[in-house]
Design a protein around this motif. Structure first.
Motif, PDB file in Angstrom:
ATOM      1  N   TYR A  60       0.891  -0.968   0.135  1.00  0.00           N
ATOM      2  CA  TYR A  60       0.086  -0.443  -0.116  1.00  0.00           C
ATOM      3  C   TYR A  60       0.763   1.645   0.145  1.00  0.00           C
ATOM      4  CZ  TYR A  60      -3.608   3.157   1.868  1.00  0.00           C
ATOM      5  OH  TYR A  60      -4.087   4.087   2.029  1.00  0.00           O
ATOM      6  N   SER A  61       0.868   2.300  -1.353  1.00  0.00           N
ATOM      7  CA  SER A  61       1.167   3.718  -1.382  1.00  0.00           C
ATOM      8  C   SER A  61       3.226   3.317  -1.344  1.00  0.00           C
ATOM      9  CB  SER A  61       1.563   4.535   0.547  1.00  0.00           C
ATOM     10  OG  SER A  61       1.842   3.702   1.079  1.00  0.00           O
ATOM     11  N   CYS A  62       3.453   2.415  -1.383  1.00  0.00           N
ATOM     12  CA  CYS A  62       5.119   1.736  -1.432  1.00  0.00           C
ATOM     13  C   CYS A  62       5.706   2.245  -3.156  1.00  0.00           C
ATOM     14  CB  CYS A  62       5.324   0.574  -1.039  1.00  0.00           C
ATOM     15  SG  CYS A  62       5.563   1.433   1.171  1.00  0.00           S
ATOM     16  N   SER A  63       6.208   2.683  -3.458  1.00  0.00           N
ATOM     17  CA  SER A  63       7.248   2.459  -4.905  1.00  0.00           C
ATOM     18  C   SER A  63       7.982   1.674  -4.938  1.00  0.00           C
ATOM     19  CB  SER A  63       8.392   3.178  -4.720  1.00  0.00           C
ATOM     20  OG  SER A  63       9.097   3.493  -5.778  1.00  0.00           O
ATOM     21  N   GLY A  64       8.296   1.023  -6.847  1.00  0.00           N
ATOM     22  CA  GLY A  64       8.684  -0.507  -6.210  1.00  0.00           C
ATOM     23  C   GLY A  64      10.682  -0.574  -5.912  1.00  0.00           C
ATOM     24  N   LYS A  65      10.397   0.586  -5.115  1.00  0.00           N
ATOM     25  CA  LYS A  65      11.898   0.709  -4.805  1.00  0.00           C
ATOM     26  C   LYS A  65      12.104   0.438  -3.323  1.00  0.00           C
ATOM     27  CE  LYS A  65      13.010   5.180  -7.556  1.00  0.00           C
ATOM     28  NZ  LYS A  65      13.710   6.575  -6.622  1.00  0.00           N
ATOM     29  N   VAL A  66      11.048   0.122  -2.710  1.00  0.00           N
ATOM     30  CA  VAL A  66      11.143  -0.737  -1.034  1.00  0.00           C
ATOM     31  C   VAL A  66      12.215  -2.249  -1.371  1.00  0.00           C
ATOM     32  CG1 VAL A  66       8.517  -2.008  -2.199  1.00  0.00           C
ATOM     33  CG2 VAL A  66       9.285  -1.564   0.570  1.00  0.00           C
ATOM     34  N   TRP A  67      11.437  -2.383  -2.701  1.00  0.00           N
ATOM     35  CA  TRP A  67      12.151  -4.264  -2.810  1.00  0.00           C
ATOM     36  C   TRP A  67      14.137  -3.912  -3.668  1.00  0.00           C
ATOM     37  CZ3 TRP A  67       9.689  -7.968  -1.601  1.00  0.00           C
ATOM     38  CH2 TRP A  67       8.407  -8.022  -1.902  1.00  0.00           C
ATOM     39  N   THR A  68      14.179  -2.693  -3.119  1.00  0.00           N
ATOM     40  CA  THR A  68      15.946  -2.568  -3.843  1.00  0.00           C
ATOM     41  C   THR A  68      16.676  -3.518  -3.191  1.00  0.00           C
ATOM     42  OG1 THR A  68      15.332  -0.057  -4.904  1.00  0.00           O
ATOM     43  CG2 THR A  68      17.847  -1.013  -3.848  1.00  0.00           C
ATOM     44  N   GLU A  69      16.533  -3.706  -1.757  1.00  0.00           N
ATOM     45  CA  GLU A  69      17.726  -4.402  -1.213  1.00  0.00           C
ATOM     46  C   GLU A  69      17.485  -5.921  -1.833  1.00  0.00           C
ATOM     47  OE1 GLU A  69      17.370  -0.674   1.160  1.00  0.00           O
ATOM     48  OE2 GLU A  69      16.275  -2.310   0.260  1.00  0.00           O
ATOM     49  N   THR A  70      16.061  -6.283  -2.612  1.00  0.00           N
ATOM     50  CA  THR A  70      15.712  -7.535  -2.617  1.00  0.00           C
ATOM     51  C   THR A  70      16.338  -8.084  -3.736  1.00  0.00           C
ATOM     52  OG1 THR A  70      13.695  -7.366  -0.799  1.00  0.00           O
ATOM     53  CG2 THR A  70      13.561  -9.941  -2.577  1.00  0.00           C
ATOM     54  N   VAL A  71      16.408  -7.325  -4.507  1.00  0.00           N
ATOM     55  CA  VAL A  71      16.632  -6.842  -6.178  1.00  0.00           C
ATOM     56  C   VAL A  71      18.238  -7.825  -5.762  1.00  0.00           C
ATOM     57  CG1 VAL A  71      16.804  -5.606  -8.408  1.00  0.00           C
ATOM     58  CG2 VAL A  71      14.471  -5.835  -7.462  1.00  0.00           C
TER      59      VAL A  71
END
Length: 298
Positions: A60-71
């Protein structure tokens, strides 16, 4: 509302219920750097890495950048397709139902890309979407990973409650009015207060708050309404892929296991683990989180 949904999780439920207050895809060259999809889809997408495709859906409300470390953790073995949904984190909003539209568009995206044995990875609202997608086209996806998401949020406290009963207490028009009546400074303050409840790291909390404060206010309201009034628990029985569910801590870990076991009782191939963590598990417990991913993805 409080009589029906007493607080069981100061982190997750304060986040959810306090909300009531307030391309045709063309990739000419895939390299190690992210590539963007042209606009056939309403979501934004960046692609990086090589290998088995993983569609990564933020919450909710988040950018895809929330996954940067996971990527960064996965990109040597997996092709990461990282989405940012419309109306969130500065992306243009849509007028249609967010969840149903995203379900259909993500399915179309995977088919248009001719993905082989793709994986779904979603956090919170993105986890809900991952489950809905996998139950709609069970033959398409190889594995599903849900990070602190459930098929019906109100059912976490009262498993017998129905969407129609929820609608007596959660009003879409009122939610839109409440959100749109906030000016930008009020939304920033509200977002900062919420974010501090969801993650331990203060820098990460600022990022989360920034994404929400740059989200479309009508989308914030309607997405919350859709999440609260859409129940896909029984649809989980249609999913044939293995599903990993990683939950945060609601009161105690034992209670968390009980709540999620009830939510996922119709799922055939479930692996369920809880972390001593707030809602953003990938931020609060990264080592544990990555170990869980690696074990499940083998």
């Amino acid at each position: 509302m409080n009589n029906i949904f007493p607080s069981i999780n100061k982190v997750l439920f304060s986040y959810l219920f306090n909300l009531t207050k307030v391309v045709f895809l063309v990739v000419l060259l895939i390299t190690g750097r992210p590539t963007s999809a042209q606009k056939k889809y309403d979501f934004d997408v960046s692609i990086s890495g090589k290998g088995t495709p993983i569609i990564m859906i933020p919450g909710y409300s988040c950018s895809g950048k929330v996954w940067t470390e996971t990527v960064n953790h996965l990109k040597d073995k997996y092709e990461c397709h990282v989405l940012t949904l419309p109306g969130f984190a500065g992306q243009p909003a849509i007028k249609e139902s967010l969840l149903e539209t995203m379900r259909n568009e993500i399915i179309a995206y995977a088919r248009d890309k001719k993905m082989q044995r793709p994986i779904l990875l979603g956090h919170s609202l993105g986890g809900f979407l991952s489950l809905w997608i996998a139950s709609t086209v069970p033959e398409l996806f190889h594995k599903v990973i849900v990070v602190d998401g459930v098929p019906f949020y109100p059912g976490m406290q009262n498993p017998s409650i129905t969407p129609d009963e929820v609608k007596k207490f959660v009003n879409k028009a009122a939610l839109i009015t409440q959100f749109t009546s906030m000016d930008d400074s009020q939304l920033i303050t509200y977002s900062e207060n919420v974010a501090r409840q969801l993650v331990t790291d203060s820098i990460k909390a600022k990022s989360i708050a920034n994404w929400q404060s740059h989200s479309d206010k009508v989308t914030l309201a309607t997405a919350f309404y859709e999440m609260m009034t859409t129940d896909i628990r029984q649809d989980l029985g249609k999913i044939t892929a293995p599903v990993l569910v990683l939950g945060s801590q609601y009161e105690t870990l034992e209670r968390s296991q009980q709540i999620l076991s009830e939510q996922y009782k119709y799922l055939k191939k479930l692996t369920l683990h809880n972390a001593e963590s707030k809602h953003f598990i990938m931020y609060d417990q990264p080592t544990w989180f990555f170990n869980e991913l690696d074990t499940f993805l083998k």
